[in-house]
Enzyme design. Structure first.
Site, PDB file in Angstrom:
ATOM      1  N   GLU A  69       9.931  64.086  33.055  1.00 51.75           N
ATOM      2  CA  GLU A  69      10.007  64.639  34.371  1.00 51.75           C
ATOM      3  C   GLU A  69      11.057  65.658  34.667  1.00 51.75           C
ATOM      4  OE1 GLU A  69      10.078  60.100  36.751  1.00 51.75           O
ATOM      5  OE2 GLU A  69      11.847  60.477  35.665  1.00 51.75           O
ATOM      6  N   ASP A 241      11.982  52.465  39.061  1.00 51.18           N
ATOM      7  CA  ASP A 241      11.934  53.630  39.363  1.00 51.18           C
ATOM      8  C   ASP A 241      10.922  54.405  39.007  1.00 51.18           C
ATOM      9  OD1 ASP A 241      12.079  53.519  36.602  1.00 51.18           O
ATOM     10  OD2 ASP A 241      14.045  54.337  36.331  1.00 51.18           O
TER      11      ASP A 241
HETATM   12  P1  NAD Z   1      16.165  49.854  27.566  1.00 49.42           P
HETATM   13  O1  NAD Z   1      14.675  49.822  27.269  1.00 49.42           O
HETATM   14  O2  NAD Z   1      17.308  50.109  26.524  1.00 49.42           O
HETATM   15  O3  NAD Z   1      16.478  48.538  28.085  1.00 49.42           O
HETATM   16  C1  NAD Z   1      15.829  47.662  28.934  1.00 49.42           C
HETATM   17  C2  NAD Z   1      16.065  46.099  28.562  1.00 49.42           C
HETATM   18  O4  NAD Z   1      15.393  45.379  29.579  1.00 49.42           O
HETATM   19  C3  NAD Z   1      15.403  45.658  27.239  1.00 49.42           C
HETATM   20  O5  NAD Z   1      16.425  45.127  26.578  1.00 49.42           O
HETATM   21  C4  NAD Z   1      14.430  44.649  27.517  1.00 49.42           C
HETATM   22  O6  NAD Z   1      14.316  43.738  26.717  1.00 49.42           O
HETATM   23  C5  NAD Z   1      14.776  44.240  28.857  1.00 49.42           C
HETATM   24  N1  NAD Z   1      13.807  43.543  29.803  1.00 49.42           N
HETATM   25  C6  NAD Z   1      12.393  43.884  29.915  1.00 49.42           C
HETATM   26  N2  NAD Z   1      11.869  42.936  30.586  1.00 49.42           N
HETATM   27  C7  NAD Z   1      12.769  42.278  30.978  1.00 49.42           C
HETATM   28  C8  NAD Z   1      12.646  41.184  31.850  1.00 49.42           C
HETATM   29  N3  NAD Z   1      11.453  40.784  32.400  1.00 49.42           N
HETATM   30  N4  NAD Z   1      13.719  40.133  32.123  1.00 49.42           N
HETATM   31  C9  NAD Z   1      14.929  40.585  31.261  1.00 49.42           C
HETATM   32  N5  NAD Z   1      14.945  41.643  30.623  1.00 49.42           N
HETATM   33  C10 NAD Z   1      14.040  42.431  30.668  1.00 49.42           C
HETATM   34  O7  NAD Z   1      16.178  50.974  28.875  1.00 49.42           O
HETATM   35  P2  NAD Z   1      17.681  51.567  29.497  1.00 49.42           P
HETATM   36  O8  NAD Z   1      17.684  52.735  28.891  1.00 49.42           O
HETATM   37  O9  NAD Z   1      18.459  50.358  29.345  1.00 49.42           O
HETATM   38  O10 NAD Z   1      16.900  51.425  30.985  1.00 49.42           O
HETATM   39  C11 NAD Z   1      16.598  50.460  31.708  1.00 49.42           C
HETATM   40  C12 NAD Z   1      16.033  50.739  32.902  1.00 49.42           C
HETATM   41  O11 NAD Z   1      16.755  51.485  33.872  1.00 49.42           O
HETATM   42  C13 NAD Z   1      14.615  51.644  32.848  1.00 49.42           C
HETATM   43  O12 NAD Z   1      13.566  51.007  33.614  1.00 49.42           O
HETATM   44  C14 NAD Z   1      15.039  53.074  33.236  1.00 49.42           C
HETATM   45  O13 NAD Z   1      13.859  53.612  33.744  1.00 49.42           O
HETATM   46  C15 NAD Z   1      15.992  52.661  34.490  1.00 49.42           C
HETATM   47  N6  NAD Z   1      16.860  53.786  34.782  1.00 49.42           N
HETATM   48  C16 NAD Z   1      17.255  53.915  36.016  1.00 49.42           C
HETATM   49  C17 NAD Z   1      18.237  54.739  36.438  1.00 49.42           C
HETATM   50  C18 NAD Z   1      18.667  55.112  37.801  1.00 49.42           C
HETATM   51  O14 NAD Z   1      19.213  55.931  38.116  1.00 49.42           O
HETATM   52  N7  NAD Z   1      18.094  54.399  38.622  1.00 49.42           N
HETATM   53  C19 NAD Z   1      18.944  55.407  35.509  1.00 49.42           C
HETATM   54  C20 NAD Z   1      18.800  55.175  34.080  1.00 49.42           C
HETATM   55  C21 NAD Z   1      17.500  54.162  33.713  1.00 49.42           C
END
Ligand code: NAD
Length: 362
Positions: A69, A241
């Site tokens: 993006e 998101d």
């Molecule tokens: P990451 O892959 O490092 O961590 C995600 C974690 O979620 C993993 O440890 C995974 O095992 C766990 N997980 C997946 N499904 C699950 C479930 N059903 N129950 C419990 N745990 C589960 O990713 P990250 O960098 O930490 O990002 C996490 C999320 O946050 C992503 O979806 C990303 O797009 C989003 N994000 C949002 C914003 C925002 O501003 N809103 C900013 C950054 C990231």
């Protein structure tokens, strides 16, 4: 912060570069609590001046495994953008889910002032945005938070809520046990913060004041269902998101008062993509600028359906640029050519040829 024209210096055409190591050095120098606090203040200030920004939903390029993006935004002095991806399957290959970099340029001339890493900074700005929202939407006496999903972003959320909002107990759950262990280990130095592991989401969220969902799965997941929700809970929903990627069951959304960053973008990407397009939501800036009430009472369930908005990255870039100049951490690079005659771009080639020739001769 404030008047940026005084900091913008077109006579020096070098671009400031901030890499990962430089961010770490800046945080170490001023302290994580002050860094997060100042970043939160910068984002809040810009949110309160919402109307002065030219906004658009981000431009997304989707593939089967992820998304790439571009997130642009500007006011009358500065233009900023972030490049960011989201690839939930990456961690299985030893790669990050989210990676980012971005730039800040002077509107007056178009000259780029700053080129910065934004992977680490995205985690900081997301935590800072969560704090900004929780300050006006969570119950004032909130002390216990659950964090569902303990990946890359999670400790930043935990640290910010502990240092800036007084959360002193965190319940965690992740389908990956090693992620929970890493979380607990990384936060073990905070002696005033209790971290407890749980074996499922329902148990982890029982009795908490705040639930932060920060999972990554490119699917319509239902991490939170109605049976888990108690009166007065505040849900900081971060992982839903992207189109086709949600965390909160539609029935939970329907029983709550919902706040969003930028409605146009969140309707496409947020958990509210599951709801009717007319379902009422309130943009956060309206609460921050005193135009709308936030929480109406202590038993109301509130959801911040966060997707991450360009203004947060713009604010972070602005803050980093200022901090980099103040602390003298960063590097000036010749990203843009410096020419005595700006019409003689070709002249740069001649210079390069001469250098190449002489190096061959040597
Ligand atoms: P990451 O892959 O490092 O961590 C995600 C974690 O979620 C993993 O440890 C995974 O095992 C766990 N997980 C997946 N499904 C699950 C479930 N059903 N129950 C419990 N745990 C589960 O990713 P990250 O960098 O930490 O990002 C996490 C999320 O946050 C992503 O979806 C990303 O797009 C989003 N994000 C949002 C914003 C925002 O501003 N809103 C900013 C950054 C990231």
């Amino acid at each position: 912060t404030g008047d940026w024209s005084s900091d913008v210096c077109s006579s020096d055409l070098m671009t400031r570069l901030i890499d990962i190591n430089m961010i770490s050095a800046m945080v170490e120098k001023i302290g994580l609590d002050i860094f997060l606090q100042q970043m939160t203040e910068n984002i809040s200030r810009n949110y309160r001046q919402w109307m002065k920004f030219e906004k658009s939903a981000r431009l997304a390029s989707h593939s089967k495994v992820g998304v790439i993006e571009l997130m642009p935004i500007s006011d009358d002095q500065l233009y900023g953008f972030k490049y960011v991806n989201g690839h939930p399957a990456n961690t299985a290959k030893g790669l990050s889910t989210v990676m980012a970099f971005g730039a800040l340029a002077e509107v007056e001339t178009g000259y780029p002032l700053l080129l910065s890493e934004l992977t680490l900074t995205t985690a900081f700005r997301t935590a800072a945005t969560s704090i900004m929202a929780a300050r006006v939407l969570a119950r004032k006496n909130s002390r216990v938070m659950a964090i569902i999903g303990n990946g890359a972003q999670s400790e930043f959320q935990a640290t910010a809520f502990h240092l800036l909002l007084g959360i002193n107990e965190i319940h965690i759950f992740d389908i990956d046990k090693t992620a929970m262990d890493k979380f607990q280990q990384n936060l073990s130095s905070y002696k005033t913060l209790k971290v407890i592991q749980f074996s499922n989401t329902a148990e982890a969220v029982k009795g908490v004041d705040i639930i932060t969902t920060i999972t990554a799965d490119k699917t319509l997941a239902t991490i939170l269902t109605t049976d888990m929700i108690e009166p007065g809970m505040y849900i900081n929903g971060l992982g839903g998101d992207c189109p086709g990627k949600t965390e909160i069951h539609a029935n939970v959304l329907k029983q709550a008062k919902i706040f969003v960053e930028y409605e146009v973008q969140t309707r496409i990407e947020g958990d509210i993509q599951q709801l009717d397009k007319k379902h009422p939501v309130i943009e956060l800036w309206q609460v921050l600028s005193g135009q709308q009430p936030g929480r109406d009472n202590d038993s109301q369930v509130i959801i911040f359906d966060s997707v991450g908005f360009a203004l947060e990255d713009f604010s972070a870039l602005q803050y980093l640029y200022e901090l980099s100049n103040k602390l003298g951490i960063g590097k000036n690079i010749e990203l843009i050519p410096q020419m005595d005659n700006p019409k003689d771009l070709y002249g740069l080639l001649t210079k390069t040829e001469l250098t190449t020739d002489s190096s061959k001769a040597a």
